[in-house]
Design a protein around this motif. Structure first.
Motif, short mmCIF file in Angstrom:
data_model
loop_
_atom_site.label_atom_id
_atom_site.label_comp_id
_atom_site.label_asym_id
_atom_site.label_seq_id
_atom_site.Cartn_x
_atom_site.Cartn_y
_atom_site.Cartn_z
N GLN A 35 0.83 -1.20 0.00
CA GLN A 35 0.00 0.00 0.00
C GLN A 35 0.87 1.25 0.00
O GLN A 35 1.92 1.28 0.64
N ARG A 36 0.42 2.27 -0.72
CA ARG A 36 1.17 3.52 -0.76
C ARG A 36 0.30 4.71 -0.35
O ARG A 36 0.78 5.84 -0.32
N HIS A 37 -0.97 4.48 -0.04
CA HIS A 37 -1.87 5.56 0.36
C HIS A 37 -2.19 5.45 1.84
O HIS A 37 -2.63 4.40 2.31
N SER A 38 -1.97 6.53 2.56
CA SER A 38 -2.15 6.53 4.01
C SER A 38 -3.60 6.25 4.40
O SER A 38 -3.86 5.55 5.38
N LEU A 39 -4.54 6.81 3.65
CA LEU A 39 -5.95 6.63 3.99
C LEU A 39 -6.36 5.16 3.89
O LEU A 39 -7.01 4.61 4.79
N ARG A 40 -5.99 4.50 2.79
CA ARG A 40 -6.33 3.09 2.64
C ARG A 40 -5.60 2.24 3.68
O ARG A 40 -6.13 1.24 4.16
N SER A 41 -4.38 2.62 4.01
CA SER A 41 -3.65 1.90 5.05
C SER A 41 -4.34 2.04 6.39
O SER A 41 -4.42 1.09 7.17
N ALA A 42 -4.85 3.25 6.67
CA ALA A 42 -5.59 3.47 7.92
C ALA A 42 -6.85 2.61 7.95
O ALA A 42 -7.22 2.06 9.00
N LEU A 43 -7.52 2.47 6.80
CA LEU A 43 -8.71 1.62 6.73
C LEU A 43 -8.36 0.16 6.98
O LEU A 43 -9.11 -0.57 7.62
N ILE A 44 -7.21 -0.26 6.46
CA ILE A 44 -6.76 -1.63 6.72
C ILE A 44 -6.56 -1.83 8.23
O ILE A 44 -6.98 -2.84 8.80
N GLY A 45 -5.92 -0.85 8.88
CA GLY A 45 -5.75 -0.93 10.32
C GLY A 45 -7.08 -0.93 11.06
O GLY A 45 -7.25 -1.65 12.05
N ALA A 46 -8.03 -0.13 10.57
CA ALA A 46 -9.34 -0.07 11.21
C ALA A 46 -10.07 -1.40 11.09
O ALA A 46 -10.69 -1.87 12.06
#
Length: 269
Positions: A35-46
């Motif tokens: 992943q290179r997008h912080s928002l999508r990475s945050a969603l993965i963490g969520a």
């Protein structure tokens, strides 16, 4: 009331700290390495946190409300599921690295037969497939691989990107639910407060994992920016780390703690 809010505050910050456990961080690193997008990475963490919280709350509430007792071998099996999951995640990352390596163009004696590769994108995931052209025939030599088939079938579906971290979170929660519930029982006597603590603990875990996944993705993006080969090696390193740690945990559970021996012992962690 002050005591109640103090308990909730402690639960939230302990949940954030719980997200930093080594097995948690290693697992999500293998997931966000592409992943290179912080928002999508945050969603993965969520989504990881949601899965973790769901299991913690269901199992923990059962222990608190109904005094459920988890047998030793069942508890060890729950811990072993995390090790197996880490091994699987590691193998998936290693397989992804091997598939992403672009083969050198090979020209056969027959000028009409050329082997080369094309890059394909599924959301934020980019990988290559080797193709063979021969007298008008177009074939893909890796299309029959299970992971390639899953990418083709589900890669364009939004929920597919977040189902994996949710399932990983479920497994992690299964392994840690007993320890969290027993800790709550020894410190909080009020049942309602104990259940509320589990919920707030889960919220803290979600927040902590979102910060972790955003940080990991940002680090991968900064280090690998403009250097795809190095970025792929970072993903490989995370896969190897997950694989090695998974085997280490499996050995500890199966032989040190005695899951496969006559004298099993389990200390919820």
């Amino acid at each position: 009331m002050i005591t109640f809010f103090s308990i909730l505050a402690v639960g939230f910050f302990l949940g954030m700290r719980h997200a930093t456990d080594p097995d948690h961080v290693i697992a999500v690193t293998t997931i966000v390495s592409n992943q290179r997008h912080s928002l999508r990475s945050a969603l993965i963490g969520a989504f990881w946190g949601l899965g973790h919280t769901l299991t913690i709350f269901l199992v923990g509430t059962g222990i608190i409300l109904f005094n459920l007792v988890i047998p030793v071998r069942v508890g060890l099996s729950m811990e072993l599921s995390v090790a197996i999951m880490l091994i699987i995640l590691g193998l998936m990352n290693i397989a992804g690295f091997l598939r992403s390596m672009p083969p050198e163009p090979i020209a056969n004696e027959d000028a009409d037969r050329i082997i080369h590769s094309h890059a394909h994108s599924h959301g934020d995931h980019v990988h290559t497939h080797a193709h063979v052209h021969h007298t008008g025939v177009h074939s893909n030599v890796s299309d029959h691989a299970p992971l390639a088939w899953m990418d083709r079938a589900f890669g364009r579906i939004g929920p597919y990107q977040y189902l994996r971290p949710f399932v990983v979170g479920l497994v992690h929660g299964l392994a840690g639910s007993a320890a969290v519930a027993l800790l709550v029982l020894t410190t909080i006597r009020n049942v309602r407060w104990a259940v509320a603590y589990l919920l707030v603990f889960g919220v803290g875990t979600i927040a902590g994992m979102m910060l972790i996944t955003m940080s990991i993705a940002s680090a991968f993006s900064m280090v690998g920016k403009g250097r795809e080969k190095f970025s792929r090696r970072l993903a490989l390193a995370s896969g190897l780390l997950s694989l090695g740690f998974g085997f280490f945990v499996a050995y500890q559970i199966c032989f040190v703690y005695g899951l496969f021996t006559a004298h099993a012992r389990w200390i919820p962690q």
